[in-house]
Design a protein around this motif. Structure first.
Motif, PDB file in Angstrom:
ATOM      1  N   THR A   2       0.807  -1.219   0.000  1.00 38.86           N
ATOM      2  CA  THR A   2       0.000   0.000   0.000  1.00 38.86           C
ATOM      3  C   THR A   2       0.839   1.268   0.000  1.00 38.86           C
ATOM      4  N   ILE A  45       1.417   2.197  -4.243  1.00 37.21           N
ATOM      5  CA  ILE A  45       0.300   2.168  -5.189  1.00 37.21           C
ATOM      6  C   ILE A  45       0.610   2.992  -6.440  1.00 37.21           C
ATOM      7  N   TRP A  55      -8.158   2.331  -4.392  1.00 37.49           N
ATOM      8  CA  TRP A  55      -7.429   3.533  -4.791  1.00 37.49           C
ATOM      9  C   TRP A  55      -7.876   3.919  -6.193  1.00 37.49           C
ATOM     10  N   LYS A 105     -11.676   2.823  -9.524  1.00 37.19           N
ATOM     11  CA  LYS A 105     -11.218   2.463  -8.187  1.00 37.19           C
ATOM     12  C   LYS A 105     -10.907   0.966  -8.110  1.00 37.19           C
ATOM     13  N   ARG A 127      -7.588  -2.066  -6.550  1.00 36.66           N
ATOM     14  CA  ARG A 127      -6.397  -2.376  -5.765  1.00 36.66           C
ATOM     15  C   ARG A 127      -5.504  -3.315  -6.593  1.00 36.66           C
TER      16      ARG A 127
END
Length: 320
Positions: free
Chosen positions: A115, A118, A197, A203, A205
């Protein structure tokens, strides 16, 4: 002359570092949704021993080992605990550091989190899309495995014989969105209110495999000396790392691939894993076993003696 067994070539090779006197090594770390079990600890101990041996031989070791702190298991664990994914990650990263310290395992030079990277992950995926190695489908992004000519070279498998979904990280609902069943996810579109994200594809991940390609090359360069992990990671995880990394850079990803064997349990020598429910956590063992006793016994050994113990904990894989 120092030799290592390279999973890629299936033979012992003389170790020649890219930079004289330095070893750049990346080892896949845990997905931090629970305490590590003794199988996870075996990998940590094995590569800690290898690192220490390199240092004993006079090398400076730049040792990077990641934390996967977002994926399906993390999301599920957070929901079950009525908390957030970052909170679950923080809790079990702290537990990992506590348990491995008790086992006298040195921290890595760098412990990056997925994370924290990203932006770099999205940029990496965009490069693969631009080169035609990846494609978007309903908010997901997949890698075209067949487009990479060398796919299967690490696990020594023909792409037509590979089993679909040979990873615990595969989402069955994504099969219909793929051009080819063997393609794997680089980016997963968000479902509902799960952690996500913003990206060019909406959106979402990162997929599991892309995280390690990004973190290893970010901290060690496009080509580095050693990539390690448990033998269960050789396929599909490490195979996919090679495909996506070499497709992006046009360079060899890692020069040497090292894999430790499983901890097995029961009469049938079944692999210990959380998914099979046959695991024992280091956290629980440390409640009844004094780690200081084990650590002091290890510390009393000379470095040369420790290196002689290596074959006992280092079992080369047989991948079928």
């Amino acid at each position: 002359m120092l030799k290592v067994f390279n999973t890629l070539t299936r033979q012992k090779e003389v170790f020649t570092p890219i930079t004289s006197g330095m070893v750049n090594m990346y080892v896949c770390g845990p997905t931090v949704y629970n305490y590590i079990h003794i199988g996870n600890a075996r990998s940590a101990i094995a590569f800690d021993t290898i690192r220490r041996y390199f240092e004993y031989k006079g090398y400076h070791v730049n040792y990077v080992s990641n934390f996967t702190d977002v994926d399906d298991k993390m999301i599920k664990a957070a929901k079950e605990a009525n908390t957030t994914v970052p909170e679950i990650a923080d809790r079990f990263i702290a537990a990992f550091m506590e348990d491995t310290t008790a086992l006298n395992i040195e921290p890595a030079t760098k412990h990056p989190r997925a994370t924290e990277n990203i932006k770099e992950i999205i940029s990496f995926i965009q490069a693969l899309v631009a080169k035609g190695y990846a494609y978007e489908a309903d908010g997901d992004v997949y890698y075209r495995a067949r487009k990479f000519e060398g796919y299967g070279k690490l696990s020594h498998q023909n792409i037509d014989e590979l089993e679909v979904g040979a990873s615990q990280h595969v989402d069955p609902t994504e099969v219909d969105r793929k051009e080819d069943p063997i393609d794997f996810a680089l980016w997963k579109g968000a479902k509902g209110d799960e952690i996500s994200w913003e990206s060019p594809w909406g959106k979402g991940r990162p997929g599991w495999h892309i995280e390690c390609s990004v973190m290893s090359t970010k901290y060690l360069g496009d080509t580095f000396d050693i990539h390690g992990g448990g033998q269960d990671l050789a396929f599909p995880h490490h195979e996919n790392e090679i495909a996506q990394s070499e497709a992006k850079t046009g360079k060899t990803f890692a020069n040497y691939w090292l894999h430790n064997g499983f901890v097995t349990v029961g009469d049938e020598n079944e692999k210990m894993s959380k998914s099979l429910g046959n695991f024992v956590t280091v956290h629980d063992i440390l409640k009844t076993v004094d780690p200081k006793c084990c650590a002091s016994s290890w510390q009393r050994l000379s470095t040369a003696s420790r290196s002689n113990i290596l074959p006992a904990i280092w079992k080369m894989p047989k991948i079928t």
